[in-house]
Enzyme design. Structure first.
Site, mmCIF file in Angstrom:
data_model
loop_
_atom_site.group_PDB
_atom_site.id
_atom_site.type_symbol
_atom_site.label_atom_id
_atom_site.label_comp_id
_atom_site.label_asym_id
_atom_site.label_seq_id
_atom_site.Cartn_x
_atom_site.Cartn_y
_atom_site.Cartn_z
ATOM 1 C CB SER A 244 -35.128 14.693 143.522
ATOM 2 O OG SER A 244 -33.682 14.615 143.401
ATOM 3 C CG HIS B 279 -28.484 20.335 139.004
ATOM 4 N ND1 HIS B 279 -28.186 19.329 138.035
ATOM 5 C CD2 HIS B 279 -29.568 19.682 139.929
ATOM 6 C CE1 HIS B 279 -29.141 18.149 138.269
ATOM 7 N NE2 HIS B 279 -30.039 18.589 139.045
ATOM 8 C CG ASP C 53 -25.098 19.478 137.239
ATOM 9 O OD1 ASP C 53 -24.997 19.471 138.552
ATOM 10 O OD2 ASP C 53 -26.073 19.197 136.535
ATOM 11 C CB SER D 68 -32.208 16.791 138.151
ATOM 12 O OG SER D 68 -31.378 15.945 139.159
ATOM 13 C CG PHE D 69 -36.330 13.047 140.795
ATOM 14 C CD1 PHE D 69 -36.543 11.781 141.443
ATOM 15 C CD2 PHE D 69 -37.616 13.730 140.626
ATOM 16 C CE1 PHE D 69 -37.849 11.154 141.738
ATOM 17 C CE2 PHE D 69 -38.937 13.199 141.027
ATOM 18 C CZ PHE D 69 -39.120 12.109 141.688
#
Length: 281
Positions: A42, A260, A232, A111-112
């Site tokens: 995102s 990340h 991260d 992630s998202f």
């Protein structure tokens, strides 16, 4: 039915187009074999191509790789009045599989996108073969300064450069040219408007909105690969330990000297790891 290839020769981010649960969806579809659905993260100005550009060609030598722009991101439609929440994104992902006549796919979420992949597996377990969660949201955690900065991004080259510094462990990956490119991506018509509407302050609410109930996560039976960068600053490594503990058939791989951007900072190793896991019977 999916439309013919809509690729813009000047923009590799634009590929195929299909209606997925009522949303005109831009998606990449490459390779042959067992289908793998890849759901991006995102970051501001992100698209499926920007997120997975190094991974798709590698996995496409072994699988059919499908990577959509989720609504609110990239070149998929942003319908007026659309709710940016797990229900919408999961339904779009299922709608895409339906539109492509794919009964079951392995799902890779970043992630998202990990939160969407996790919710998809919980709500539609028969549609998911194997699950890969990379630097994943999807469980409750105190929001990090890094994620708060990402979701609170206001467009400028300087702010984008600061975000890139947060994302990457390897400073050699971050330069003014990349910051300029990602800034330009973030200010295309409609991009920032939808992005700023998704995760308003207090952004801890966004973390909770993307989380699945832990009791439901514990019921997952899918073989699951959890991947995280040790360094991260956006999503805490503890998230992946929590997922490892909660998901019965989970394994965890942690990349050292990695932020990340596992799929970018350790692209070849990440693709090999994921490809071998997805290829198992």
């Amino acid at each position: 039915m999916a439309e013919a290839n809509q690729r813009d020769g000047n923009n590799p981010e634009i590929a195929h187009s299909v209606i997925a649960n009522g949303i005109r969806t831009n998606y990449h579809d490459t390779g042959t074999g067992a289908p793998v659905l890849m759901i991006h993260g995102s970051g501001p100005g992100v698209s499926a191509w920007a997120n997975w550009r190094l991974t798709m060609p590698e996995l496409a030598t072994r699988f059919r790789v499908i990577a959509p722009d989720m609504t609110g991101f990239g070149y998929s439609q942003r319908p007026e009045g659309v709710r940016y929440d797990l229900d919408t994104w999961v339904d779009q992902a299922i709608g895409l599989l339906d539109a492509l006549d794919i009964e079951q796919a392995s799902v890779v979420g970043n992630s998202f996108g990990g939160a969407i992949a996790l919710a998809l597996a919980i709500r539609h377990p028969q549609r998911v073969r194997r699950l890969v969660l990379m630097g994943s949201v999807g469980v409750s955690f105190p929001i990090t300064e890094g994620l708060d900065a990402v979701w609170g991004y206001q467009p400028s080259v300087e702010n984008m450069r600061a975000l890139l510094d947060i994302f990457a462990y390897d400073r050699k990956l971050v330069n003014d040219e990349l910051a300029q490119l990602r800034y330009k991506a973030s200010i295309q018509p409609g991009f920032q408007e939808s992005f700023s509407a998704m995760f308003p302050a207090p952004r801890q609410n966004g973390v909770e909105m993307m989380a699945s109930p832990i009791d439901e996560i514990r019921k997952l039976e899918h073989q699951t690969l959890v991947v995280h960068g040790r360094d991260d600053k956006v999503i805490p490594l503890q998230n992946s330990y929590d997922l490892l503990q909660a998901i019965p058939n989970a394994q965890l791989h942690v990349f050292g000297k990695c932020g990340h951007w596992t799929q970018i900072e350790h692209a070849a190793r990440f693709s090999r790891l994921v490809g071998d896991f997805l290829a198992e019977a």
